[in-house]
Design a protein around this motif. Sequence first.
Motif, PDB file in Angstrom:
ATOM      1  N   GLY A  11       7.123  -2.569  26.477  1.00  0.00           N
ATOM      2  CA  GLY A  11       6.976  -2.716  27.574  1.00  0.00           C
ATOM      3  C   GLY A  11       6.189  -3.629  28.389  1.00  0.00           C
ATOM      4  O   GLY A  11       6.560  -4.521  28.969  1.00  0.00           O
ATOM      5  N   LEU A  12       5.042  -3.784  27.639  1.00  0.00           N
ATOM      6  CA  LEU A  12       3.699  -5.168  28.119  1.00  0.00           C
ATOM      7  C   LEU A  12       5.328  -6.528  28.098  1.00  0.00           C
ATOM      8  O   LEU A  12       4.843  -7.110  28.631  1.00  0.00           O
ATOM      9  CB  LEU A  12       2.559  -5.305  27.393  1.00  0.00           C
ATOM     10  N   LEU A  13       5.802  -6.703  26.487  1.00  0.00           N
ATOM     11  CA  LEU A  13       6.379  -7.617  25.837  1.00  0.00           C
ATOM     12  C   LEU A  13       7.714  -7.995  27.248  1.00  0.00           C
ATOM     13  O   LEU A  13       8.059  -8.973  27.619  1.00  0.00           O
ATOM     14  CB  LEU A  13       6.806  -7.696  24.639  1.00  0.00           C
ATOM     15  N   LEU A  85       1.850  -9.858  21.221  1.00  0.00           N
ATOM     16  CA  LEU A  85       1.432 -10.110  22.410  1.00  0.00           C
ATOM     17  C   LEU A  85       0.482 -11.050  23.475  1.00  0.00           C
ATOM     18  O   LEU A  85       0.873 -12.166  23.928  1.00  0.00           O
ATOM     19  CB  LEU A  85       1.286  -9.321  23.500  1.00  0.00           C
ATOM     20  N   ALA A  86      -0.236 -11.081  22.474  1.00  0.00           N
ATOM     21  CA  ALA A  86      -1.568 -13.070  22.902  1.00  0.00           C
ATOM     22  C   ALA A  86      -0.822 -14.055  22.093  1.00  0.00           C
ATOM     23  O   ALA A  86      -0.900 -14.995  23.012  1.00  0.00           O
ATOM     24  CB  ALA A  86      -2.637 -12.524  22.221  1.00  0.00           C
ATOM     25  N   GLY A  87      -0.612 -14.029  21.577  1.00  0.00           N
ATOM     26  CA  GLY A  87       0.408 -14.889  20.805  1.00  0.00           C
ATOM     27  C   GLY A  87       1.529 -15.306  21.780  1.00  0.00           C
ATOM     28  O   GLY A  87       1.481 -16.370  22.032  1.00  0.00           O
ATOM     29  N   ARG A  88       2.123 -14.692  22.157  1.00  0.00           N
ATOM     30  CA  ARG A  88       3.599 -14.777  23.320  1.00  0.00           C
ATOM     31  C   ARG A  88       2.761 -14.742  24.373  1.00  0.00           C
ATOM     32  O   ARG A  88       3.031 -16.242  25.696  1.00  0.00           O
ATOM     33  CB  ARG A  88       4.316 -13.223  23.741  1.00  0.00           C
ATOM     34  N   ILE A  89       1.685 -14.634  25.307  1.00  0.00           N
ATOM     35  CA  ILE A  89       0.875 -14.852  26.553  1.00  0.00           C
ATOM     36  C   ILE A  89       1.159 -16.175  26.579  1.00  0.00           C
ATOM     37  O   ILE A  89       0.921 -17.783  27.715  1.00  0.00           O
ATOM     38  CB  ILE A  89       0.229 -14.075  27.084  1.00  0.00           C
ATOM     39  N   SER A  90      -0.048 -16.469  25.336  1.00  0.00           N
ATOM     40  CA  SER A  90      -0.861 -17.619  24.484  1.00  0.00           C
ATOM     41  C   SER A  90       0.130 -19.313  24.950  1.00  0.00           C
ATOM     42  O   SER A  90       0.139 -20.419  25.281  1.00  0.00           O
ATOM     43  CB  SER A  90      -1.813 -17.770  23.310  1.00  0.00           C
ATOM     44  N   HIS A  91       1.267 -18.726  24.378  1.00  0.00           N
ATOM     45  CA  HIS A  91       2.140 -19.991  23.726  1.00  0.00           C
ATOM     46  C   HIS A  91       2.828 -20.046  24.959  1.00  0.00           C
ATOM     47  O   HIS A  91       3.587 -21.157  25.865  1.00  0.00           O
ATOM     48  CB  HIS A  91       2.866 -19.401  22.787  1.00  0.00           C
ATOM     49  N   MET A 109       1.530 -19.830  18.894  1.00  0.00           N
ATOM     50  CA  MET A 109       2.661 -19.715  17.408  1.00  0.00           C
ATOM     51  C   MET A 109       1.788 -18.968  16.388  1.00  0.00           C
ATOM     52  O   MET A 109       2.259 -18.004  15.570  1.00  0.00           O
ATOM     53  CB  MET A 109       3.110 -21.023  17.125  1.00  0.00           C
ATOM     54  N   LEU A 110       0.463 -19.159  16.265  1.00  0.00           N
ATOM     55  CA  LEU A 110      -0.108 -18.936  15.219  1.00  0.00           C
ATOM     56  C   LEU A 110      -0.170 -17.509  15.005  1.00  0.00           C
ATOM     57  O   LEU A 110       0.027 -16.456  13.867  1.00  0.00           O
ATOM     58  CB  LEU A 110      -1.250 -20.036  15.121  1.00  0.00           C
ATOM     59  N   LEU A 111      -0.641 -16.506  15.789  1.00  0.00           N
ATOM     60  CA  LEU A 111      -0.755 -14.794  16.417  1.00  0.00           C
ATOM     61  C   LEU A 111       1.106 -14.539  16.131  1.00  0.00           C
ATOM     62  O   LEU A 111       0.644 -13.905  15.752  1.00  0.00           O
ATOM     63  CB  LEU A 111      -0.726 -15.021  17.691  1.00  0.00           C
ATOM     64  N   THR A 112       1.580 -15.568  16.698  1.00  0.00           N
ATOM     65  CA  THR A 112       2.874 -14.914  16.567  1.00  0.00           C
ATOM     66  C   THR A 112       3.430 -14.965  15.202  1.00  0.00           C
ATOM     67  O   THR A 112       3.864 -13.747  14.768  1.00  0.00           O
ATOM     68  CB  THR A 112       4.029 -15.934  17.292  1.00  0.00           C
ATOM     69  N   LEU A 113       3.317 -15.772  14.577  1.00  0.00           N
ATOM     70  CA  LEU A 113       3.700 -16.272  13.072  1.00  0.00           C
ATOM     71  C   LEU A 113       3.380 -15.102  11.857  1.00  0.00           C
ATOM     72  O   LEU A 113       3.748 -14.830  11.103  1.00  0.00           O
ATOM     73  CB  LEU A 113       3.738 -17.893  12.643  1.00  0.00           C
ATOM     74  N   ILE A 114       1.687 -15.079  12.665  1.00  0.00           N
ATOM     75  CA  ILE A 114       0.722 -14.355  11.380  1.00  0.00           C
ATOM     76  C   ILE A 114       0.801 -13.271  11.296  1.00  0.00           C
ATOM     77  O   ILE A 114       1.443 -12.473  10.202  1.00  0.00           O
ATOM     78  CB  ILE A 114      -0.793 -14.708  11.750  1.00  0.00           C
TER      79      ILE A 114
END
Length: 129
Positions: A11-13, A85-91, A109-114
């Motif tokens: 939902g948040l994404l 979520l943080a990775g997508r917002i940051s990117h 990208m690092l948060l998302t890929l990790i």
Amino acid sequence: MTVDVSPLYAGLLALLFLILSGRVIRHRQTAKVSVGHKDDSLLLKKMRVQANCAEYAPLGLILLMAAELQGAPGWALHVLGVMLLAGRISHAVGLGSSPQRIPLRVIGMLLTLIMIAVAALANIAHVVI
């Protein structure tokens, strides 16, 4: 088994995606561009921010829900969900800024890929072990 954690992050994404979509739609209306980007570099950037979210968020959510269905602990699911979520917002902020904020893009990208790697390996390990 109930699924309580992954729907929260889905939902948040989805809300993030709607915000990014709204930015593209508003720019299209202002620039009077119906299809494509007509060499409008700002429109193209907004389109790529939205598309990047659409490219990475679904895979992360599928892996998150699979982990939840396999019985992963709630704390681990929340860690993975927050990372995605943080990775997508940051990117989105990093790429969408003018000029780009490269450190935010890299962190995103690092948060998302990790997150994707950890969730993928956890899902595989649960099946194999």
